[in-house]
Design a protein around this motif. Structure first.
Motif, short mmCIF file in Angstrom:
data_model
loop_
_atom_site.label_atom_id
_atom_site.label_comp_id
_atom_site.label_asym_id
_atom_site.label_seq_id
_atom_site.Cartn_x
_atom_site.Cartn_y
_atom_site.Cartn_z
N ASN A 34 0.82 -1.22 0.00
CA ASN A 34 0.00 0.00 0.00
C ASN A 34 0.85 1.27 0.00
OD1 ASN A 34 -2.48 -1.04 -0.26
ND2 ASN A 34 -3.26 -0.37 1.73
N THR A 35 2.02 1.16 -0.57
CA THR A 35 2.84 2.36 -0.77
C THR A 35 3.41 2.29 -2.17
OG1 THR A 35 4.88 1.32 -0.03
CG2 THR A 35 3.57 2.44 1.65
N LEU A 36 3.87 3.39 -2.67
CA LEU A 36 4.60 3.35 -3.93
C LEU A 36 5.68 4.41 -3.94
CD1 LEU A 36 3.25 5.83 -5.87
CD2 LEU A 36 1.44 4.18 -5.98
N ASN A 37 6.56 4.29 -4.88
CA ASN A 37 7.72 5.16 -4.92
C ASN A 37 7.47 6.31 -5.89
OD1 ASN A 37 10.22 6.33 -5.11
ND2 ASN A 37 11.16 4.63 -6.22
N PHE A 38 7.22 7.49 -5.33
CA PHE A 38 6.98 8.63 -6.21
C PHE A 38 8.25 9.07 -6.93
CE2 PHE A 38 2.73 9.94 -6.41
CZ PHE A 38 2.10 9.57 -5.24
N GLY A 39 9.35 8.48 -6.59
CA GLY A 39 10.59 8.77 -7.30
C GLY A 39 10.87 7.76 -8.39
N GLN A 40 9.85 6.98 -8.80
CA GLN A 40 10.06 5.94 -9.81
C GLN A 40 10.62 6.54 -11.10
OE1 GLN A 40 9.87 2.91 -9.02
NE2 GLN A 40 8.95 1.61 -10.57
N GLY A 41 10.14 7.71 -11.48
CA GLY A 41 10.66 8.37 -12.68
C GLY A 41 12.13 8.68 -12.53
N GLU A 42 12.54 9.12 -11.33
CA GLU A 42 13.96 9.43 -11.10
C GLU A 42 14.80 8.15 -11.07
OE1 GLU A 42 11.64 11.55 -9.83
OE2 GLU A 42 12.48 12.92 -11.31
N PHE A 43 14.21 7.04 -10.58
CA PHE A 43 14.93 5.76 -10.63
C PHE A 43 15.21 5.41 -12.09
CE2 PHE A 43 14.74 3.12 -6.58
CZ PHE A 43 14.75 4.23 -5.75
N GLU A 81 13.51 0.91 0.37
CA GLU A 81 12.56 0.27 1.27
C GLU A 81 13.01 0.42 2.72
OE1 GLU A 81 12.35 -2.45 3.33
OE2 GLU A 81 10.17 -2.50 3.46
N ARG A 82 14.28 0.16 2.96
CA ARG A 82 14.78 0.24 4.33
C ARG A 82 14.88 1.67 4.82
NH1 ARG A 82 17.02 -4.21 6.55
NH2 ARG A 82 16.34 -3.11 8.41
N GLY A 83 15.24 2.59 3.94
CA GLY A 83 15.52 3.95 4.39
C GLY A 83 14.35 4.91 4.30
N ALA A 84 13.49 4.73 3.31
CA ALA A 84 12.44 5.73 3.11
C ALA A 84 11.03 5.18 3.28
CB ALA A 84 12.58 6.35 1.72
N ILE A 85 10.86 3.87 3.27
CA ILE A 85 9.51 3.33 3.38
C ILE A 85 9.27 2.75 4.77
CG2 ILE A 85 7.87 1.68 2.44
CD1 ILE A 85 8.49 3.75 0.43
N ARG A 86 10.12 1.78 5.15
CA ARG A 86 9.87 1.07 6.42
C ARG A 86 9.82 1.99 7.61
NH1 ARG A 86 12.12 -3.97 8.11
NH2 ARG A 86 12.45 -4.46 5.93
N PRO A 87 10.77 2.94 7.72
CA PRO A 87 10.78 3.77 8.94
C PRO A 87 9.58 4.68 9.07
CG PRO A 87 12.82 4.02 7.71
CD PRO A 87 11.89 3.29 6.84
N VAL A 88 8.94 5.01 7.97
CA VAL A 88 7.82 5.95 8.08
C VAL A 88 6.47 5.27 7.92
CG1 VAL A 88 9.21 7.89 7.31
CG2 VAL A 88 7.90 6.58 5.64
N THR A 101 9.36 9.54 -0.37
CA THR A 101 9.74 9.16 -1.73
C THR A 101 9.84 10.39 -2.63
OG1 THR A 101 7.42 8.66 -2.27
CG2 THR A 101 8.85 6.81 -1.66
N VAL A 102 9.02 11.39 -2.39
CA VAL A 102 9.19 12.63 -3.16
C VAL A 102 10.54 13.25 -2.82
CG1 VAL A 102 8.36 14.99 -3.45
CG2 VAL A 102 6.74 13.12 -3.44
N GLY A 103 10.90 13.19 -1.53
CA GLY A 103 12.22 13.68 -1.13
C GLY A 103 13.33 12.93 -1.83
N VAL A 104 13.17 11.62 -1.91
CA VAL A 104 14.18 10.81 -2.61
C VAL A 104 14.29 11.25 -4.07
CG1 VAL A 104 14.65 8.51 -3.50
CG2 VAL A 104 14.07 8.82 -1.11
N SER A 105 13.16 11.55 -4.69
CA SER A 105 13.21 11.92 -6.11
C SER A 105 13.99 13.22 -6.29
CB SER A 105 11.80 12.03 -6.69
OG SER A 105 11.23 13.28 -6.40
N THR A 106 13.77 14.20 -5.39
CA THR A 106 14.53 15.45 -5.49
C THR A 106 16.02 15.21 -5.27
OG1 THR A 106 12.61 16.55 -4.56
CG2 THR A 106 14.63 17.82 -4.69
#
Lengths: 302, 428
Positions: A34-43, A81-88, A101-106
Motif C-alpha cells: 500500500n505504498t509506492l515510490n513517487f521517485g520511480q521516474g527518477e529511478f 525500502e529500508r531507508g524511506a519506506i519502512r521507517p515511516v 519518496t518525493v524527497g528521494v526523487s529530489t
C-alpha cells in the motif's frame, strides 16, 4: 488518414510501453505494501545515467549496461525500502512514505546533476536507427524493443505472482499481512522484494528508454507523473490493466495530437492539447469506473 | 510479539539514522566541495560542480590578495546551470570564470568576486536570484540570464532596482525592447536578438525561393516570443505561414502529428523555434514518416548537442541554423575557444561562451569607467565611452550607443546549413 492513425498507433505504443513499465513498478509495491515510490521516474533516470556511463563513456556493450542498471537499481530499491519506506510506515497519518519518496526523487535529481552534469546527452540505440517501415508509417527498432520488453516484463511478473512460491507469498502479504506472517511469511522481506522488483522494472525501463530520448537529470519527472496517471487509468490492482492503461495513454496522447479542426475560423490544434487531453480522459474514466478500467470493483463498507 | 516488534523498530530506526547520516554527509560532500581547479582533459568529467541552489561559490581563480588600491566588489552571474538550457549555462560559466581570472590577474581597478546562482531555467527562480544578488549579495552588476523565459521575467527587476545588467545569451527581443523609451535603460545585451535572427532566416528563405513556409515552436517563453517575432516579421513582408503556428512541448519525443500537418499543407520549408533536443526529435520523426523538407531554426541548432542527439548525420542534410560565432571565425575566436577547452575540458555551446566572455568584460568596463556610485554613470559609460573594445564575438569596437543596447545584431549573424557529414557550412 489511415497513415496518420497507423503512425499515431505505432508511436503511441512505444511511449505507452514506458509508462506501463514504470506503472508496473507502482503496481507491485502498491498491491503488497500500500505504498509506492513517487521517485520511480527518477529511478528510471538513474538507470539511464548508469547506461550512459557504462555504454557511452566506458564503451561497453549494451547488455553490460543493462546488467549494471539492474544491479544498481536493485540495490537502490533495497535502500529505498529500508531507508524511506519502512521507517515511516504508519507515521504521518499513513502517508509519510509520500513525502519521503518525493524527497528521494529530489535528492536523486540533484545527485544526477552533480555526478553527470546537466547537459542533455545521447545514447546510441543498440538495435540501430534504421526506420522499420510498416506501410506508410515508420517505427524505430528501439521503439519495437521497448514495446517487446514491456510485454515480456508484464508476462514475467504475472507468472511470477501467480505461479511461483515467492510470488504467491507476495500476493499473500498483499491480501492480509497478519495472516501471511502467521503462515510463516516474513512481510518485511516481502516488502523489500516488492521494492526491489519495482526498481528493477524502472531500471530495465530506463535502459531501454534512454536511446529514444535525450538523457538529463530532469527526464524522469513527467514520465513518473504520466505513468502514475496511467496506473490509475488501468486500475492499480491488475498487471494486465497496468499494461493496457499505459499503452492506452500513450496511444491516446498521439491520437489527440493528430486531431485538428476549425470551428468558425478558430483553429483547434490537437498538438496543443495533448497533455491536457490525457488527464481529462483520466478524470472521465475515473468518474465512470472509479477503480480504473480493469480494476477490481471494490465496495467500501464505511 | 509487541516486544519483538518494538525491538525490530528500534533496530530499524538506528539503521535508518545511520543511513540518513551517511546520505546527508555524501550530499554535503558533493555539493560543498570546493570547485575543482580545472579538471584534467578527461572529456567525460563534468565541470566544477554547480553549486546547490543558494550556495555561492568563489571563482576558480585562486583568490590572490588584492593589490594596494584595488577595491573588492562582487559581480552577479545568474543563469541556467540546470534545466533545458543548462549546456549554454555551462559554457557561459567557463567563459565568466576565464574572464574574471584574467581580469583579476591583470591588476585592474577592482578585484571582482563572482556570485553564481542557478535559475534552473525557471523564470520565478531567475527573479529570486536577481533580487538576492541585488539585496543580499550587493553585487555591482549582473550578467545573465541565458534562457529567454527567464529573460522576460527579470526585465522589471533590473529596471526597478537600477542595476547594470549585461544579458549574455537570452535572445527574446523584449529584454531590451520593453523599456527602450526609458530615459535610462540598464539592460545591455551581447546576443543576436530573436527578431534579428528571424530576419536572417526569412531573408535566406526568400533568397532560396521558398514560398510555403510552415512554422512550429515550443511552448516556453522563448518559443512563444519567437512566434510573435516571426509572425510580426512575416506580416511586414506580407506573407503568412502556410501551416501553423503549431506547438510542441519541451521533452516531447514524437513530432509526427505536427509533421503530418506540414505534409498535408505541402510546405517547402519549416521554420522552427526548437531547442537542440526537440530539433533532434523533429528530424527523427521525419525519418519515421519518410518525410523530408528543409528546416531552419535560430542558433539553438548550432550547438553540438543538436547533432549528437539526432544521432544520424545523414538526417541533418538541408537543416539550417543561424550562426554568429564559430571557433574558426578569427584567430582571436580560435584562441579563445582553445583556452576554454584547455582549462575546462569542453565547451558545449561555443557561442554562449564567446558572448559571455564579452559580456563580462563589457560589464567590467562599465564599472571601471562609470564608477561604482551610480548605475546611470555606468550606463552612460557603456553607451558613449567604450570605443576600443576587442571582442571574441564580432561585437564592434563601440558596441553600444544611446538607444541601442544590442551589442550584436543581424550584421553579426549569418545562415549555415548542415551537410551529410554533420558539418555546418556557411550559406553564400
Amino acid at each position: 488518414m489511415d497513415a496518420i492513425i497507423l503512425q499515431a498507433l505505432l508511436s503511441g505504443l512505444a511511449m505507452g510501453s514506458i509508462y506501463a513499465m514504470i506503472a508496473l513498478g507502482y503496481y507491485i509495491t502498491w498491491v503488497t505494501t500500500n505504498t509506492l515510490n513517487f521517485g520511480q521516474g527518477e529511478f528510471l533516470m538513474i538507470a539511464a545515467m548508469v547506461g550512459l556511463t557504462v555504454v557511452v563513456m566506458w564503451g561497453q556493450h549494451f547488455l553490460v549496461g543493462l546488467a549494471a542498471a539492474i544491479v544498481v537499481l536493485g540495490v537502490m530499491g533495497y535502500l529505498l525500502e529500508r531507508g524511506a519506506i519502512r521507517p515511516v510506515l504508519g507515521r504521518l497519518f499513513g502517508i509519510g512514505w509520500i513525502l519521503s519518496t518525493v524527497g528521494v526523487s529530489t535528492m536523486l535529481k540533484n545527485v544526477a546533476r552533480l555526478g553527470w552534469g546537466s547537459q542533455q546527452r545521447a545514447m546510441p540505440p543498440p538495435a540501430g536507427s534504421e526506420v522499420i517501415r510498416i506501410g506508410p508509417a515508420g517505427v524505430f527498432p528501439q521503439e519495437v524493443l521497448v514495446f517487446g520488453v514491456a510485454v515480456v516484463c508484464m508476462a514475467l511478473l504475472f507468472f511470477f505472482l501467480k505461479s511461483s512460491i515467492l510470488g504467491k507469498a507476495l500476493m499473500a502479504v498483499a491480501h492480509n499481512s497478519d495472516a501471511a506472517s502467521l503462515m510463516g511469511i516474513n512481510p518485511h522481506r516481502m516488502s523489500i522484494l516488492a521494492f526491489v522488483l519495482a526498481s528493477l522494472l524502472a531500471g530495465v525501463g530506463g535502459i531501454f528508454y534512454a536511446p529514444l530520448s535525450s538523457i538529463d537529470p530532469n527526464m524522469g519527472t513527467l514520465l513518473g507523473i504520466k505513468a502514475f496517471a496511467a496506473a490509475i487509468l488501468g486500475g492499480l490492482t491488475n498487471p494486465v490493466g497496468i499494461l493496457v492503461g499505459g499503452l492506452a495513454m500513450g496511444v491516446l496522447e498521439l491520437i489527440v495530437a493528430n486531431v485538428n479542426f476549425d470551428v468558425s475560423g478558430i483553429a483547434f490544434r490537437g498538438s496543443d492539447w495533448r497533455d491536457i487531453a490525457v488527464f481529462v480522459a483520466i478524470v472521465v474514466v475515473l468518474a465512470v469506473r472509479p477503480t480504473g478500467l480493469l480494476g477490481k470493483q471494490v465496495v467500501e463498507k464505511l | 510479539m509487541r516486544h519483538a516488534y518494538a525491538l525490530l523498530m528500534k533496530r530499524t530506526r538506528s539503521i535508518t539514522l545511520g543511513m540518513t547520516i551517511l546520505v546527508v554527509m555524501a550530499l554535503l560532500a558533493t555539493s560543498c566541495s570546493s570547485p575543482a581547479a580545472a579538471p584534467t582533459a578527461a572529456p567525460a568529467k563534468p565541470a566544477a560542480p554547480a553549486p546547490a541552489a543558494g550556495a555561492p561559490t568563489a571563482a576558480a581563480a585562486a583568490p590572490a590578495k588584492p593589490a594596494a588600491g584595488q577595491q573588492e566588489i562582487k559581480m552577479g552571474m545568474s543563469w541556467s546551470l540546470t534545466g533545458g538550457t543548462a549546456d549554454y549555462g555551462e559554457s557561459a560559466k567557463y567563459a565568466a570564470e576565464l574572464a574574471l581570472k584574467e581580469y583579476n590577474a591583470s591588476g585592474g581597478k577592482y578585484k571582482i568576486t563572482p556570485v553564481y546562482y542557478d535559475d534552473e531555467t525557471k523564470p520565478e527562480k531567475g527573479v529570486q536570484n536577481f533580487l538576492r544578488l541585488i539585496n543580499q549579495d550587493k553585487v555591482k552588476a549582473i550578467v545573465g540570464p541565458v534562457n529567454s523565459g527567464v529573460g522576460l521575467a527579470i526585465i522589471d527587476v533590473v529596471r526597478e532596482n537600477k542595476i547594470l545588467n549585461l544579458v549574455n545569451v537570452s535572445t527574446t527581443p523584449l529584454v531590451t525592447q520593453k523599456y527602450k523609451d526609458d530615459p535610462v535603460q540598464y539592460t545591455f545585451r551581447v546576443s543576436i536578438p530573436d527578431d534579428h535572427q528571424v530576419q536572417l532566416m526569412l531573408d535566406w528563405a526568400e533568397k532560396k525561393g521558398f514560398k510555403k513556409i510552415g512554422f512550429m515552436h515550443d511552448t516556453t517563453g522563448w518559443g512563444t516570443g519567437g512566434r510573435d517575432a516571426t509572425l510580426a516579421e512575416m506580416t511586414k513582408r506580407n506573407i503568412k505561414p502556410s501551416v501553423g503556428p503549431l506547438t510542441f512541448a519541451v521533452g516531447d519525443l514524437d513530432m509526427t502529428p505536427q509533421l503530418q500537418q506540414m505534409k498535408a499543407g505541402n510546405v517547402d520549408l519549416i521554420v522552427a523555434f526548437a531547442l537542440g533536443p526537440e530539433g533532434a526529435q523533429i528530424l527523427k520523426s521525419m525519418d519515421k514518416m519518410n518525410y523530408k523538407v528543409p528546416m531552419i531554426s535560430t542558433w539553438a541548432w548550432a550547438g553540438a548537442s543538436f547533432r549528437k542527439l539526432t544521432g544520424n548525420d545523414k538526417l541533418l542534410k538541408d537543416t539550417c541554423t543561424v550562426l554568429s560565432f564559430t571557433a574558426d571565425a578569427s584567430p582571436e575566436a580560435k584562441a579563445f575557444n582553445d583556452s576554454i577547452v584547455k582549462e575546462f575540458g569542453s565547451n558545449p555551446v561555443a557561442v554562449a561562451s564567446a558572448q559571455t566572455y564579452d559580456a563580462v568584460r563589457l560589464a567590467i568596463k562599465g564599472l571601471e569607467v562609470g564608477g561604482l556610485e551610480s548605475a546611470d554613470a555606468q550606463v552612460k559609460a557603456l553607451e558613449g565611452q567604450i570605443t576600443d573594445f576587442k571582442g571574441v564575438t564580432s561585437v564592434a569596437a563601440k558596441p553600444f550607443a544611446k538607444g541601442n543596447h544590442e551589442g550584436l545584431s543581424r550584421q553579426n549573424g549569418y545562415v549555415g546549413c548542415y551537410t551529410e557529414a554533420g558539418v555546418v557550412v556557411r550559406e553564400k
